[in-house]
Design a protein around this motif. Structure first.
Motif, PDB file in Angstrom:
ATOM      1  N   ALA A 190       0.836  -1.210   0.000  1.00  0.00           N
ATOM      2  CA  ALA A 190       0.000   0.000   0.000  1.00  0.00           C
ATOM      3  C   ALA A 190       0.866   1.253   0.000  1.00  0.00           C
ATOM      4  O   ALA A 190       0.623   2.192  -0.765  1.00  0.00           O
ATOM      5  CB  ALA A 190      -0.934  -0.003   1.212  1.00  0.00           C
ATOM      6  N   ARG A 191       1.862   1.262   0.828  1.00  0.00           N
ATOM      7  CA  ARG A 191       2.758   2.425   0.916  1.00  0.00           C
ATOM      8  C   ARG A 191       3.474   2.651  -0.414  1.00  0.00           C
ATOM      9  O   ARG A 191       3.530   3.770  -0.925  1.00  0.00           O
ATOM     10  CB  ARG A 191       3.767   2.194   2.043  1.00  0.00           C
ATOM     11  CG  ARG A 191       4.744   3.317   2.231  1.00  0.00           C
ATOM     12  CD  ARG A 191       5.710   3.003   3.385  1.00  0.00           C
ATOM     13  NE  ARG A 191       6.743   3.989   3.410  1.00  0.00           N
ATOM     14  CZ  ARG A 191       7.862   3.930   2.688  1.00  0.00           C
ATOM     15  NH1 ARG A 191       8.081   2.919   1.884  1.00  0.00           N
ATOM     16  NH2 ARG A 191       8.766   4.889   2.765  1.00  0.00           N
ATOM     17  N   ASN A 192       4.005   1.593  -0.991  1.00  0.00           N
ATOM     18  CA  ASN A 192       4.739   1.727  -2.261  1.00  0.00           C
ATOM     19  C   ASN A 192       3.837   2.183  -3.403  1.00  0.00           C
ATOM     20  O   ASN A 192       4.230   3.037  -4.209  1.00  0.00           O
ATOM     21  CB  ASN A 192       5.438   0.413  -2.617  1.00  0.00           C
ATOM     22  CG  ASN A 192       6.575   0.095  -1.674  1.00  0.00           C
ATOM     23  OD1 ASN A 192       7.116   0.965  -1.011  1.00  0.00           O
ATOM     24  ND2 ASN A 192       6.928  -1.176  -1.583  1.00  0.00           N
ATOM     25  N   VAL A 193       2.631   1.629  -3.483  1.00  0.00           N
ATOM     26  CA  VAL A 193       1.706   2.038  -4.547  1.00  0.00           C
ATOM     27  C   VAL A 193       1.292   3.498  -4.344  1.00  0.00           C
ATOM     28  O   VAL A 193       1.216   4.263  -5.310  1.00  0.00           O
ATOM     29  CB  VAL A 193       0.473   1.101  -4.609  1.00  0.00           C
ATOM     30  CG1 VAL A 193      -0.562   1.617  -5.595  1.00  0.00           C
ATOM     31  CG2 VAL A 193       0.902  -0.311  -4.997  1.00  0.00           C
ATOM     32  N   ALA A 194       1.067   3.899  -3.104  1.00  0.00           N
ATOM     33  CA  ALA A 194       0.693   5.289  -2.824  1.00  0.00           C
ATOM     34  C   ALA A 194       1.824   6.251  -3.185  1.00  0.00           C
ATOM     35  O   ALA A 194       1.593   7.309  -3.791  1.00  0.00           O
ATOM     36  CB  ALA A 194       0.308   5.447  -1.353  1.00  0.00           C
ATOM     37  N   ILE A 195       3.040   5.881  -2.844  1.00  0.00           N
ATOM     38  CA  ILE A 195       4.197   6.727  -3.186  1.00  0.00           C
ATOM     39  C   ILE A 195       4.368   6.797  -4.699  1.00  0.00           C
ATOM     40  O   ILE A 195       4.616   7.873  -5.255  1.00  0.00           O
ATOM     41  CB  ILE A 195       5.476   6.221  -2.484  1.00  0.00           C
ATOM     42  CG1 ILE A 195       5.382   6.497  -0.979  1.00  0.00           C
ATOM     43  CG2 ILE A 195       6.723   6.884  -3.068  1.00  0.00           C
ATOM     44  CD1 ILE A 195       6.466   5.832  -0.152  1.00  0.00           C
ATOM     45  N   ASP A 196       4.213   5.663  -5.376  1.00  0.00           N
ATOM     46  CA  ASP A 196       4.285   5.663  -6.838  1.00  0.00           C
ATOM     47  C   ASP A 196       3.227   6.588  -7.427  1.00  0.00           C
ATOM     48  O   ASP A 196       3.483   7.303  -8.397  1.00  0.00           O
ATOM     49  CB  ASP A 196       4.102   4.253  -7.405  1.00  0.00           C
ATOM     50  CG  ASP A 196       5.301   3.350  -7.149  1.00  0.00           C
ATOM     51  OD1 ASP A 196       6.370   3.866  -6.759  1.00  0.00           O
ATOM     52  OD2 ASP A 196       5.158   2.123  -7.327  1.00  0.00           O
TER      53      ASP A 196
END
Length: 185
Positions: free
Chosen positions: A82-88
């Protein structure tokens, strides 16, 4: 098919790997709120958060075979996705261009609307108690990295400390979190 009311983590993972739709529904019903809380703190927009949460669950469903229980818990793995997709999402050109074109009052309003505290976002999953057991500087790093979406480089600049110090403290904080979480099991 009747809905599933409770699953042990190992059973849930096994069912997900076998592409059991009821297990996916259980996963969504029980984890979407917590994942959405992490996402909205990073993207600061309901529209983007709604898109990101969908992408997160698609990634979880498509990549559940890559989950390794020896490296951590399912929830931790999902939070990282979730964190990585949000940052992307916030680093994408389209989002950055839209933010540049957004008027200043709208940006201020968005940040005020989504000015959550850790207590509001994660207390319902009991994580506030765990975070409060960390040293203040470690807690700050975890909040910035995992709940506010800062990279380690951005944290170093914002806190005016060397990148190596950020990395060392973050590693220490994560090891301490792991130790604390084992006590709660």
């Amino acid at each position: 098919m009747s809905p599933i009311h409770y699953l042990e983590e190992t059973t849930l993972i096994s069912l997900l790997k076998n592409k059991d739709q009821r297990a996916f529904n259980y996963l969504y019903d029980n984890y979407a709120g917590a994942l959405y809380g992490v996402i909205i703190r990073i993207v600061l927009s309901k529209t983007y958060a709604d898109e990101v949460i969908q992408d997160v669950f698609v990634k979880i469903w498509n990549h559940v075979d890559t989950f390794d229980s020896t490296k951590g818990r399912l929830y931790t793995w999902m939070i990282n996705i979730a964190r990585n997709v949000a940052i992307d999402c916030i680093k994408s050109k389209g989002v950055q261009n839209e933010q540049k074109n957004q008027s200043l009052p709208n940006i201020v309003d968005d940040k005020e609307k989504h000015n959550f505290t850790i207590a509001e976002d994660v207390d319902f999953i009991g994580f506030k108690t765990v975070l409060n057991e960390l040293k203040t500087d470690w807690k700050q790093l975890i909040e910035m990295a995992y709940f506010e979406g800062y990279t380690q480089q951005e944290i170093a600049v914002k806190l005016d400390i060397p990148l190596g110090t950020v990395k060392t403290r973050t590693r220490g904080a994560l090891l301490e979190l792991k130790r604390i979480l084992k006590e709660y099991q």
